[in-house]
Enzyme design. Structure first.
Site, mmCIF file in Angstrom:
data_model
loop_
_atom_site.group_PDB
_atom_site.id
_atom_site.type_symbol
_atom_site.label_atom_id
_atom_site.label_comp_id
_atom_site.label_asym_id
_atom_site.label_seq_id
_atom_site.Cartn_x
_atom_site.Cartn_y
_atom_site.Cartn_z
ATOM 1 N N HIS A 155 -28.626 51.225 93.576
ATOM 2 C CA HIS A 155 -28.794 51.958 94.831
ATOM 3 C C HIS A 155 -27.436 52.474 95.293
ATOM 4 O O HIS A 155 -26.382 51.931 94.925
ATOM 5 C CB HIS A 155 -29.383 51.047 95.900
ATOM 6 C CG HIS A 155 -30.797 50.668 95.649
ATOM 7 N ND1 HIS A 155 -31.601 50.150 96.641
ATOM 8 C CD2 HIS A 155 -31.564 50.699 94.529
ATOM 9 C CE1 HIS A 155 -32.801 49.893 96.151
ATOM 10 N NE2 HIS A 155 -32.797 50.213 94.863
ATOM 11 N N GLU A 197 -25.713 52.243 98.016
ATOM 12 C CA GLU A 197 -24.822 51.278 98.656
ATOM 13 C C GLU A 197 -24.236 50.302 97.642
ATOM 14 O O GLU A 197 -23.044 49.977 97.685
ATOM 15 C CB GLU A 197 -25.569 50.500 99.754
ATOM 16 C CG GLU A 197 -26.064 51.370 100.889
ATOM 17 C CD GLU A 197 -27.457 51.959 100.655
ATOM 18 O OE1 GLU A 197 -28.074 52.382 101.642
ATOM 19 O OE2 GLU A 197 -27.930 52.003 99.498
ATOM 20 N N CYS A 246 -31.811 49.172 102.334
ATOM 21 C CA CYS A 246 -32.924 48.283 102.021
ATOM 22 C C CYS A 246 -32.404 46.847 101.993
ATOM 23 O O CYS A 246 -31.192 46.617 102.062
ATOM 24 C CB CYS A 246 -33.535 48.677 100.668
ATOM 25 S SG CYS A 246 -32.482 48.255 99.266
ATOM 26 N N CYS A 260 -29.577 46.270 99.443
ATOM 27 C CA CYS A 260 -28.292 46.875 99.820
ATOM 28 C C CYS A 260 -27.668 46.180 101.016
ATOM 29 O O CYS A 260 -26.448 45.989 101.068
ATOM 30 C CB CYS A 260 -28.483 48.356 100.098
ATOM 31 S SG CYS A 260 -28.997 49.254 98.614
#
Length: 159
Positions: A56, A58, A86, A89
């Protein structure tokens, strides 16, 4: 927590990273790690490019920032994300010890675009017995041996 003067500019950069990622065939997420409010340490999103569901934006930005700064602690940095992180992250940001996490869009915006971030937040609030994939403790003898070894190690780095 109040916003800081450069938050708009850094969030705009995260949104630009996300928008460019869409143009490059990836998902609509972007993140930027900034040190001392002025220096970009890292940015990224590589889920579809690397075929890695943990890559992801991040997480990629955190990994790159740690490599760039040669540390596993990002104290003194801010993580700017195009969308509310999320749970994966957010956990990564907390483990990395970033000073702040600032995001533009939220989980409801992501849901409207077909991303189930909201579902994961709701899942984590439920009893594990209701989860679609079982997550169970199965203790074996010496299950805590790695932690005993860690506690006995005088030169360990504190997390």
């Amino acid at each position: 927590m109040p916003s800081e003067p450069d938050d708009d500019a850094w969030l705009a950069r995260a949104v630009d990273v996300a928008t460019q990622n869409v143009a490059d065939g990836g998902g609509p997420f972007g993140a930027v790690v900034v040190r001392a409010g002025a220096e970009v340490v890292a940015e990224g999103n590589r889920v579809t490019r690397d075929l890695d569901p943990t890559a992801h934006a991040e997480v990629v930005a955190i990994r790159a920032a740690c490599r760039a700064l040669n540390t596993f602690s990002l104290a003194g940095t801010t993580l700017y994300a195009s969308c509310e992180p999320c749970p994966l992250c957010l956990s990564a940001a907390l483990w990395a010890r970033v000073d702040r996490v600032v995001f533009a869009a939220n989980r409801h915006d992501a849901d409207r675009a077909g991303f189930d971030d909201r579902e994961f937040y709701e899942l984590l609030a439920r009893d594990r017995s209701t989860w679609p994939s079982p997550v169970v403790e199965h203790r074996i003898p010496r299950a805590d041996a790695p932690f005993e070894a860690w506690r006995a190690l005088p030169s360990r780095d504190q997390y």
